[in-house]
Every structure is written in C-alpha cells, then in structure tokens.
Design a protein around this motif. Structure first.
Motif, mmCIF file in Angstrom:
data_model
loop_
_atom_site.group_PDB
_atom_site.id
_atom_site.type_symbol
_atom_site.label_atom_id
_atom_site.label_comp_id
_atom_site.label_asym_id
_atom_site.label_seq_id
_atom_site.Cartn_x
_atom_site.Cartn_y
_atom_site.Cartn_z
ATOM 1 N N ASP A 97 46.678 30.554 35.964
ATOM 2 C CA ASP A 97 47.015 30.263 34.564
ATOM 3 C C ASP A 97 46.620 28.830 34.216
ATOM 4 O OD1 ASP A 97 48.005 30.361 32.016
ATOM 5 O OD2 ASP A 97 50.118 30.122 32.603
ATOM 6 N N VAL A 98 45.316 28.647 33.961
ATOM 7 C CA VAL A 98 44.813 27.329 33.583
ATOM 8 C C VAL A 98 43.820 27.488 32.440
ATOM 9 C CG1 VAL A 98 45.108 26.338 35.895
ATOM 10 C CG2 VAL A 98 42.910 27.383 35.244
ATOM 11 N N GLU A 99 43.563 26.407 31.749
ATOM 12 C CA GLU A 99 42.563 26.393 30.690
ATOM 13 C C GLU A 99 41.193 26.770 31.267
ATOM 14 O OE1 GLU A 99 40.285 23.037 27.933
ATOM 15 O OE2 GLU A 99 42.297 22.602 28.726
ATOM 16 N N GLY A 100 40.487 27.652 30.562
ATOM 17 C CA GLY A 100 39.152 28.049 30.992
ATOM 18 C C GLY A 100 39.124 29.262 31.901
ATOM 19 N N ARG A 101 40.287 29.865 32.162
ATOM 20 C CA ARG A 101 40.336 31.012 33.073
ATOM 21 C C ARG A 101 39.434 32.164 32.629
ATOM 22 N NH1 ARG A 101 39.502 34.995 35.004
ATOM 23 N NH2 ARG A 101 40.809 36.439 36.161
ATOM 24 N N LYS A 102 39.254 32.355 31.330
ATOM 25 C CA LYS A 102 38.500 33.507 30.830
ATOM 26 C C LYS A 102 36.997 33.239 30.705
ATOM 27 C CE LYS A 102 42.219 35.943 30.461
ATOM 28 N NZ LYS A 102 42.464 37.057 31.434
ATOM 29 N N LEU A 103 36.543 32.093 31.171
ATOM 30 C CA LEU A 103 35.117 31.796 31.083
ATOM 31 C C LEU A 103 34.291 32.759 31.940
ATOM 32 C CD1 LEU A 103 35.136 27.888 31.298
ATOM 33 C CD2 LEU A 103 34.632 29.275 29.272
ATOM 34 N N GLU A 104 33.060 32.977 31.525
ATOM 35 C CA GLU A 104 32.150 33.799 32.305
ATOM 36 C C GLU A 104 31.858 33.103 33.633
ATOM 37 O OE1 GLU A 104 27.558 35.476 32.045
ATOM 38 O OE2 GLU A 104 28.617 34.899 30.192
ATOM 39 N N GLY A 105 31.922 33.856 34.707
ATOM 40 C CA GLY A 105 31.684 33.289 36.032
ATOM 41 C C GLY A 105 32.955 33.082 36.833
ATOM 42 N N VAL A 106 34.112 33.453 36.263
ATOM 43 C CA VAL A 106 35.390 33.379 36.982
ATOM 44 C C VAL A 106 35.834 34.808 37.286
ATOM 45 C CG1 VAL A 106 37.762 32.534 36.965
ATOM 46 C CG2 VAL A 106 35.971 31.270 35.732
ATOM 47 N N HIS A 107 36.017 35.121 38.564
ATOM 48 C CA HIS A 107 36.310 36.502 38.957
ATOM 49 C C HIS A 107 37.419 36.533 40.013
ATOM 50 C CE1 HIS A 107 32.578 37.975 37.045
ATOM 51 N NE2 HIS A 107 32.028 36.867 37.521
ATOM 52 N N PHE A 108 38.119 37.642 40.045
ATOM 53 C CA PHE A 108 39.031 37.880 41.155
ATOM 54 C C PHE A 108 38.216 38.146 42.418
ATOM 55 C CE2 PHE A 108 42.037 39.279 37.726
ATOM 56 C CZ PHE A 108 42.986 38.299 37.957
ATOM 57 N N ALA A 109 38.726 37.670 43.543
ATOM 58 C CA ALA A 109 38.010 37.801 44.812
ATOM 59 C C ALA A 109 37.703 39.256 45.145
ATOM 60 C CB ALA A 109 38.826 37.170 45.933
ATOM 61 N N MET A 110 38.665 40.142 44.902
ATOM 62 C CA MET A 110 38.454 41.528 45.302
ATOM 63 C C MET A 110 37.375 42.203 44.475
ATOM 64 S SD MET A 110 39.380 43.242 47.823
ATOM 65 C CE MET A 110 40.709 42.174 48.338
ATOM 66 N N ASP A 111 37.218 41.813 43.215
ATOM 67 C CA ASP A 111 36.119 42.355 42.412
ATOM 68 C C ASP A 111 34.775 41.925 42.999
ATOM 69 O OD1 ASP A 111 37.966 43.496 40.691
ATOM 70 O OD2 ASP A 111 37.914 41.827 39.269
ATOM 71 N N PHE A 112 34.716 40.683 43.425
ATOM 72 C CA PHE A 112 33.493 40.156 44.039
ATOM 73 C C PHE A 112 33.189 40.854 45.358
ATOM 74 C CE2 PHE A 112 31.863 36.895 47.078
ATOM 75 C CZ PHE A 112 30.580 36.758 46.558
ATOM 76 N N LEU A 113 34.202 41.025 46.199
ATOM 77 C CA LEU A 113 33.984 41.655 47.501
ATOM 78 C C LEU A 113 33.629 43.122 47.344
ATOM 79 C CD1 LEU A 113 36.908 40.057 49.560
ATOM 80 C CD2 LEU A 113 34.472 39.469 49.655
ATOM 81 N N ARG A 114 34.296 43.808 46.426
ATOM 82 C CA ARG A 114 33.991 45.220 46.200
ATOM 83 C C ARG A 114 32.536 45.382 45.745
ATOM 84 N NH1 ARG A 114 37.703 46.129 42.972
ATOM 85 N NH2 ARG A 114 39.197 47.190 44.349
ATOM 86 N N ALA A 115 32.115 44.543 44.802
ATOM 87 C CA ALA A 115 30.737 44.621 44.314
ATOM 88 C C ALA A 115 29.743 44.327 45.436
ATOM 89 C CB ALA A 115 30.539 43.636 43.165
ATOM 90 N N GLY A 116 30.094 43.370 46.297
ATOM 91 C CA GLY A 116 29.212 43.024 47.408
ATOM 92 C C GLY A 116 29.042 44.154 48.398
ATOM 93 N N THR A 117 30.147 44.813 48.753
ATOM 94 C CA THR A 117 30.068 45.917 49.706
ATOM 95 C C THR A 117 29.339 47.114 49.109
ATOM 96 O OG1 THR A 117 32.085 45.232 50.859
ATOM 97 C CG2 THR A 117 31.415 47.515 51.112
ATOM 98 N N LYS A 118 29.591 47.404 47.839
ATOM 99 C CA LYS A 118 28.873 48.510 47.193
ATOM 100 C C LYS A 118 27.367 48.262 47.217
ATOM 101 C CE LYS A 118 32.301 50.605 44.148
ATOM 102 N NZ LYS A 118 32.599 51.103 42.788
ATOM 103 N N ALA A 119 26.970 47.021 46.982
ATOM 104 C CA ALA A 119 25.549 46.681 46.999
ATOM 105 C C ALA A 119 24.956 46.877 48.384
ATOM 106 C CB ALA A 119 25.353 45.242 46.533
#
Length: 491
Positions: A255-277
C-alpha cells in the motif's frame, strides 16, 4: 541409526550443484546426483540419539521444528547405510505420498531439529529422502496400485496443490471415487506453477506423479473453476463430500503511492507466466528481459523471482528485505531444536552473486513509494532504511530519517507472502471464514460449517510449507473417509 560413531567419521556432504553461471543458461534442475557409496556414508551419520527430534513436527515460537508428516527418518537412514534400499522406500512411503516433491523443495525443518546438529552439521535428511524415491522409480518399485473394491462414494477435491493431491491419493486408496478440480490448465497447483522448473521439474517429476495417480483411478479436471465453470449446486448434488484445498492464493499487497503503475506485479503472477512460457516454448506474458528488476520480499518466492529474472535475461536484479540481516550462527534466543534463524544463501542469491558480483539482497529496507516515468510506467522506487522498535508491545519497523534513496527499476515484483484463500468460491458455498480470512474448519475433523464440506492445507491454516500441506491433506482424508463410512483405516 546408521553406523556407530559414523557421525564422527564422516562429514556432511550434499550433492554438488551445476555451477551458477552454467545453470542460468537453462531451466533444468541444477542438483547433481551422489553415488550410492556417498549416500551410504551420509546415512551412516544418523546417530542413535535415543529421542530423535527430526520427525516430531511441532511448532516452536511459530516456526516448524521437525517433520510435520512424521517421516521415519532414522529408520530409512539406517536402511540406506546398510544398502537396503527397498526397505528404505517402504518406510518412506508409509508417511509421505510425494517424497520426490518434499525431497526437492521442502526447507527441511527435520534437519534444523536433528540432534547431531547440536554439535556438528546435521544429517543430510532431505537429500537422502530424494535419493530413495528416485532410486525406487529407477528400479520400477513405484507402480500404480490396483484398487480392488470401490465404495460407491464420490468425493470432489477442489484444488490440485500438495494438500489436494495428498488427500486425493489417500481417499482413492480407501476405495472412494475421487475427482480433483483445478482452475489452471495443468494439474499441480503450487507444484506446477508456483515453483520454477529448475527447482521442481514439471514433466519429469510433477507430471510423473499425476500420471501415476490417474492410472490408479483418480480423475482430474484441469481448466475447471468450481463456482464458475462448474456450478456449486452441481458439485453438491453429484458428490457425497467436498474437500476444499484451494490454497492461500490471495497475495499480500503493498500500500504505497505508485502501486498501480505498469511494471508492478505480484510475484506469483510473474512466476506462473514464466513457467507457462517454459512449458509451452513461448515468450512469457511478464518478462524480466533487459529490465532492472526489484524483488520486494524474501523467502522462497523472492528467491525464485531472482532466479527466474536472471534466466529470462534481466539487466540487473535487487532483492529488498524489510527484516534485518540474519546472523551467521544460532543466537542464544534461538536454541536447538528450533529452526535455525541464520543467514542462508539460496540458489537464486548464489546465481545473482556470480553474475553481478554481489549478493542481491539488501536488508532492513522499506519501500516508501513507486515512482512514475511520466507515462504510467515504473521507473524507480524510493526506499529507506528501517530500525525495529517496540511500540505498544509489538515490534514494528520505523523509517530512519535521512536514509531515503531512489533505486532505478522498470519491473517490481511483490513477494511479501499471502493472506489466505480467495473468497468468491467460499461465499458461493456458504463456508465461513476466520478473522484471518482462512476457511473456518476444525483442527481435528477439518469440517466447515457446511455438512459434508471439508477444508485442508493453506486454505485452512494459512500460508505454510509443502510438508504441512501434505500433512493436512492426509489428515483431512481420514476425516472424509470417517464421515462417509463411519470409520477409517487410513494412516
């Protein structure tokens, strides 16, 4: 025990890993194998300690000590030392449905409570466990078991992570007809998409076990979200019992200013996308290639983000931890058999250090805001050092004035843990939740407020270890079996 005085004769040795600069070129598992002779020497180190703590599975100061599934560790260590591998395999399978998973990704609280660890490095329990099950697969001892008699009872297991798979395996062995529902396109839950391939091979290890369970009669329905693709009314109508093993997939946010900027992701979304790739041979939806990456949070998930970013070809990676840097040795307030809260260098940090010249972790750091590049994308974050102070009886972090710093980043990954299960399905089922948002279910019978609906794993106890998930899946299976038949013989 192993060999008398074996712990005095042999030093602790674990399998060598492929060099960090070599292994970051691919997504293959990086541990090498040990010879049978070396494994016997490691088994020989198991002491005749009288009261082994390695298989206790208790909580001390909120942290796991010993093995939660109560593996018969001294027994199979002794069998390995004496060369009785089939007996070691039989002992291992009495308590653990999936030793090939825990032998790879469990943090091994058993080793933290090993009695030998009081005076010397502990027995290499985790590696011996993994070696036993892999030897059993090689020898053809792991075969699908024919279920002689079916009970006529149908059970739905919602979620195919370690808790759901363990419960399904046990209930199938009891003769019930089990269907496992999974909303992702592949079965395995956390095992499939939450852990990178270099730690846990998907085709050769995870899918191997799923195929075996399918041959034994378990039905799997991937790509099926209960409550959306499969109505809850149909679920309750067609099954005699429902077991919820949906995991604690609701991530802790920043919960900080700028949280919704493009390029900020939850770790699990990143890991899931990586494994699918990796599995599909495609480009990941979220990629670290040529990007300055900041991972906010430690733990296994943070480490996996570091290692995945490196393999994807990031420009640079930094890992921020709000906690102070751990000591090199146990402190007086962290005695055996508690889990040793000491500095550990995991595979991701080792790889980053080899590539970048230093450990990527920075300790006692708080993120104050995320900075916009002027086009809605992240370009940096503002951080500050923190000190931990006692405030109204609670130890909390407090920013240190004058330590503010701007750190460049164009990919920020939030790896700060999980809060509990997602609420949508629970609301449709009318299942109550606790104040912590976990499913409200008994610690002895795993029952919810809805008759015939049970819960187990992280969805019930909160974010925890894979070995606790297996423990809960097995225990919940006993109670579902008892509910359906009036008694149970499940271990």
């Amino acid at each position: 025990m192993g060999k008398i005085k074996g712990f005095l004769e042999y030093k602790r040795e674990v399998p060598a890993d492929r060099g960090p600069l070599e292994r970051i070129q691919d997504w293959k598992e990086f541990h090498e194998e040990m010879s049978e002779e070396d494994l016997r020497d490691q088994g020989a180190r198991c002491m005749d300690c009288g009261t082994p703590f390695c298989h206790t599975g208790i909580m001390l100061k909120g942290v796991t000590s010993g093995c939660p599934i109560h593996n018969l560790i001294p027994e199979w260590n002794d069998y390995v030392y004496n060369g009785y591998w089939k007996d070691a395999f039989d002992r291992l399978m009495k308590t653990n449905n999936f030793p090939e998973f825990t032998g790879r990704v469990c943090p091994a609280p058993c080793e933290g409570s090993c009695v030998l660890g009081i005076i010397k490095p502990p027995v290499t329990i985790k590696n011996i466990e993994c070696s036993i099950i892999e030897h059993a697969f090689e020898q053809g001892w792991v075969e699908p078991k024919k279920i002689a008699v079916r009970s006529g009872k149908k059970i739905a297991v919602v979620g195919s992570g370690p808790a759901g798979l363990a419960a399904a395996d046990q209930l199938n062995k009891a003769g019930h007809t089990v269907t496992v529902f999974e909303r992702d396109d592949r079965i395995g839950g956390l095992l499939m998409y939450g852990i990178p391939n270099m730690k846990l091979d998907k085709e050769g290890v995870v899918q191997r076990r799923i195929d075996l369970m399918e041959q034994e009669g378990v039905s799997f329905m991937p790509g099926t979200e209960v409550g959306t693709d499969y109505p809850v009314e149909k679920l309750e109508e067609e099954f005699d019992a429902v077991l919820l093993c949906t995991g604690a997939t609701n991530p802790r946010d920043l919960d900080v200013e700028g949280r919704k900027l493009e390029g900020v992701h939850f770790a699990m979304d990143f890991l899931r996308a990586g494994t699918k790739a990796v599995l599909t041979g495609s480009d990941p939806e979220i990629s670290a290639r040529d990007r300055k990456v900041i991972v906010i949070g430690g733990g296994d998930t943070g480490t996996d983000c570091v290692a995945t970013s490196i393999r994807q070809g990031c420009d640079h990676v930094i890992q921020l931890e709000i906690m102070p840097k751990p000591p090199l040795e146990r402190q007086s307030d962290n005695p055996w058999p508690e889990w040793p809260k000491t500095l550990k260098v995991d595979y991701g940090q080792e790889e980053a250090a080899a590539l970048q010249g230093e450990d990527p972790r920075r300790y006692s750091v708080m993120t104050k805001k995320i900075i916009d590049d002027g086009n809605g994308k992240v370009r940096a974050i503002e951080v500050s050092q923190v000190e931990w102070v006692v405030d109204e009886g609670r130890t909390v972090p407090r920013p240190v004035p004058g330590t503010e710093e701007i750190v460049e980043a164009d990919l920020v990954l939030l790896a700060m843990g999980f809060l509990g299960p997602e609420a949508a399905l629970l609301e449709k089922l009318g299942v109550e939740q606790t104040e912590r948002s976990t499913i409200k279910a008994g610690y002895d019978d795993f029952t919810t407020n809805r008759e015939g609906v049970f819960a187990a794993g992280d969805a019930r106890r909160g974010q925890s270890l894979i070995v606790w998930a297996i423990n809960e899946g097995r225990a919940a299976a006993r109670e579902v079996d008892r509910f359906l038949t009036g008694e149970t013989n499940l271990p």
